[in-house]
Design a protein around this motif. Structure first.
Motif, PDB file in Angstrom:
ATOM      1  N   UNK A 137      -0.861 -94.882 -22.831  1.00  0.00           N
ATOM      2  CA  UNK A 137      -1.477 -95.706 -21.699  1.00  0.00           C
ATOM      3  C   UNK A 137      -0.759 -97.051 -21.409  1.00  0.00           C
ATOM      4  N   UNK A 138      -0.100 -97.575 -22.514  1.00  0.00           N
ATOM      5  CA  UNK A 138       0.944 -98.691 -22.171  1.00  0.00           C
ATOM      6  C   UNK A 138       2.354 -98.369 -21.872  1.00  0.00           C
ATOM      7  N   UNK A 152       0.227 -99.213 -36.338  1.00  0.00           N
ATOM      8  CA  UNK A 152       0.739 -99.915 -35.455  1.00  0.00           C
ATOM      9  C   UNK A 152       0.098-100.317 -34.178  1.00  0.00           C
ATOM     10  N   UNK A 153      -1.450-100.077 -34.320  1.00  0.00           N
ATOM     11  CA  UNK A 153      -2.211-100.404 -33.172  1.00  0.00           C
ATOM     12  C   UNK A 153      -2.397-101.989 -32.934  1.00  0.00           C
ATOM     13  N   UNK A 158      -0.825-106.730 -29.729  1.00  0.00           N
ATOM     14  CA  UNK A 158       0.245-107.963 -29.463  1.00  0.00           C
ATOM     15  C   UNK A 158       1.313-107.744 -28.390  1.00  0.00           C
ATOM     16  N   UNK A 159       1.907-106.596 -28.242  1.00  0.00           N
ATOM     17  CA  UNK A 159       2.828-106.321 -27.264  1.00  0.00           C
ATOM     18  C   UNK A 159       1.913-106.566 -25.811  1.00  0.00           C
ATOM     19  N   UNK A 160       0.906-105.897 -25.971  1.00  0.00           N
ATOM     20  CA  UNK A 160       0.212-106.010 -24.420  1.00  0.00           C
ATOM     21  C   UNK A 160      -0.020-107.505 -23.957  1.00  0.00           C
ATOM     22  N   UNK A 161      -0.378-108.324 -25.001  1.00  0.00           N
ATOM     23  CA  UNK A 161      -0.599-109.833 -24.747  1.00  0.00           C
ATOM     24  C   UNK A 161       0.891-110.568 -24.508  1.00  0.00           C
ATOM     25  N   UNK A 164       5.386-107.196 -23.973  1.00  0.00           N
ATOM     26  CA  UNK A 164       6.379-106.289 -24.918  1.00  0.00           C
ATOM     27  C   UNK A 164       6.399-104.773 -24.327  1.00  0.00           C
ATOM     28  N   UNK A 165       4.961-104.557 -23.944  1.00  0.00           N
ATOM     29  CA  UNK A 165       4.924-103.152 -22.961  1.00  0.00           C
ATOM     30  C   UNK A 165       4.159-103.552 -21.769  1.00  0.00           C
ATOM     31  N   UNK A 166       3.931-102.369 -20.996  1.00  0.00           N
ATOM     32  CA  UNK A 166       3.743-102.439 -19.415  1.00  0.00           C
ATOM     33  C   UNK A 166       2.012-102.795 -19.621  1.00  0.00           C
TER      34      UNK A 166
END
Length: 502
Positions: A137-138, A152-153, A158-161, A164-166
């Motif tokens: 989804x990201x 890894x969740x 953190x990457x969403x904030x 780092x990811x889409x």
């Protein structure tokens, strides 16, 4: 099917039902293929074969076949382990195994599998799908194993904030899930459109109109996606790992199909499913899918329920839904290429959560605690290890639980009526198996050594070798120290008659 061709009213119902099933099948076929790590077209090919071929074969009248979320985990592991070129041979061999099982009339034995194991298997599959598709989804790559995905969740959040990811892709996927969750609350006129199709269509429209930077499905066309097995790939079937994967494909697909058939039969009053013929039909379909290098198929409850609820009367609706899939994949491949991957991931997250029986766990725990333990252990084992090992562990635990449940043993110690001077009668009733041996020995070893003892075993329905041997050893030790020997009533020690003991 002939009934539909002769009766215009039945024909109209079947045609309308076929369109409904087609609209439900399109996003699921594509989504399952993408989640399995193969081209989207392979999911459509399996859906086409499930309609045009399996739909025309005898077995079940209204059950619809195609790629299923329940096999996603196994396919993904097989592709990652053996490579995409081995998928066709594995599916082809699994299909032949299914045909053989049907010809041997073993279809009905799949109904003997513990329901708790099947529910645990589906729950584990659902959890694995959800864990993997949260990353999709990201537009991020999911870790390889279940524990790694769970660990890894926090990093994914953190990457969403931090970007780092889409975030845009995750928003599309989350919106797709929200549409699916709320769809059943909308007016009936709106709900005539299948929820998965509506959610994916809305996500695709928003993505295209807003030109969002999200990954989309890659499309090459049906002809380019077909990969018939070559001699080298077929030779790879002889390895032990490949044989195990073939058996896993065949057994899990068969169990899911036949359990689904029982559920679909409860939805309508038409002809019942012939389990052996349905197994042969599924095996034939998987053999053809394997020859084309496509995904394995199984009967899918979501599509089957949509078929029944849309008013289908004969198997013609199944065949026509395969025809509509063929026309769609041939004439409108660009429509698939516009679909964002995050939307398909959202569809599968929703489908995965529906495989987990959240509402049944607490009632099951209250009424049948052992079954709940089997379900939970199977689900966790599927997530932590893999599908095949998780199911084997669940089956083993179910067998042990059944053996424990059936080995009821009642032990009663009372004053003997014929021995007022202090003699004891120990009555043992039920099933004396090795599982109850510790309890039996504890009760016997607690008896006093200065009083006569009579063992009443007449109430035993079963006395296994381990318990008989333990009774003989205990009686020998007791006789060596007691003032009078142990007397047996019922199936006692071997050799009592030779020693002249009653």
């Amino acid at each position: 099917m002939l009934t539909a061709l002769k009766d215009p009213a039945v024909l109209r119902q079947d045609v309308l039902a076929s369109f409904v099933v087609f609209l439900v099948a399109v996003p699921l076929c594509v989504g399952v293929a993408v989640a399995s790590g193969v081209p989207a077209e392979l999911g459509l090919i399996t859906g086409i074969v499930g309609g045009l071929l399996v739909g025309a074969l005898p077995g079940s009248t209204l059950q619809v076949s195609g790629p299923a979320a329940g096999l996603t985990v196994l396919v993904y592991e097989a592709v990652r382990t053996y490579g995409p070129g081995m998928l066709g041979p594995l599916v082809l061999a699994a299909g032949l195994v299914q045909v053989a099982l049907g010809l041997l009339r073993l279809g009905r034995w799949f109904r003997a599998i513990s329901v708790a194991v099947v529910q645990g298997m589906l729950a584990g599959i659902g959890l694995v799908i959800v864990l993997g598709q949260l990353y999709a989804m990201a537009d991020a790559e999911a870790p390889a194993t279940g524990p790694e995905r769970i660990a890894g969740l926090p990093g994914l959040a953190g990457d969403l904030v931090t970007g780092g990811v889409s975030p845009a892709a995750f928003a599309v996927g989350a919106a797709t899930v929200a549409v699916l969750v709320l769809w059943h609350r909308l007016p009936p006129a709106v709900r005539k459109v299948p929820g998965p199709l509506a959610a994916v269509a809305l996500a695709t429209a928003v993505t295209c109109l807003a030109d969002l930077p999200v990954a989309r499905v890659e499309v090459r066309g049906l002809v380019h996606a077909v990969r018939p097995p070559d001699a080298e790939a077929l030779a790879g079937l002889l390895t032990p790992g490949a044989i195990g994967t073939v058996l896993a494909f065949a057994l899990i697909a068969s169990a899911e199909t036949l359990f689904g058939a029982a559920a679909v039969d409860r939805m309508h009053s038409g002809p019942r499913t012939d389990y052996d013929k349905e197994l042969i039909a599924q095996g034939t379909g998987n053999t053809v899918c394997g020859a084309l290098g496509a995904l394995p198929m199984t009967a899918v409850v979501v599509r089957s329920a949509a078929n029944v609820q849309a008013g289908a009367r004969t198997s013609l609706s199944r065949v026509l839904h395969g025809l509509w899939l063929l026309l769609f994949a041939t004439l409108l491949p660009a429509a698939v290429g516009a679909v964002p991957l995050a939307a398909l991931a959202g569809v599968l997250v929703h489908a995965g959560t529906k495989l987990v029986p959240f509402g049944e766990v607490l009632p099951l725990w209250r009424d049948h605690r052992g079954e709940a333990v089997v379900l939970g252990v199977t689900a966790v084992a599927v997530v932590v290890t893999n599908l095949f090992e998780g199911v084997l562990l669940g089956l083993l635990l179910a067998v042990v639980k059944t053996a424990w449940d059936t080995s009821h043993l009642h032990i009663e110690v009372r004053q003997g009526s014929a021995a007022p001077s202090g003699g004891l009668v120990v009555r043992v009733a039920g099933n004396a198996t090795f599982l109850r041996l510790p309890r039996l020995l504890e009760a016997l070893e607690a008896l006093p050594h200065d009083r006569p003892v009579e063992l009443d075993l007449s109430g035993l329905r079963h006395l296994d070798h381990a318990c008989r041997h333990a009774l003989e050893n205990w009686a020998s030790r007791h006789d060596a120290t007691a003032t009078s020997p142990v007397r047996f009533d019922g199936p006692g020690r071997r050799g009592d008659e030779e020693r002249g003991e009653p």
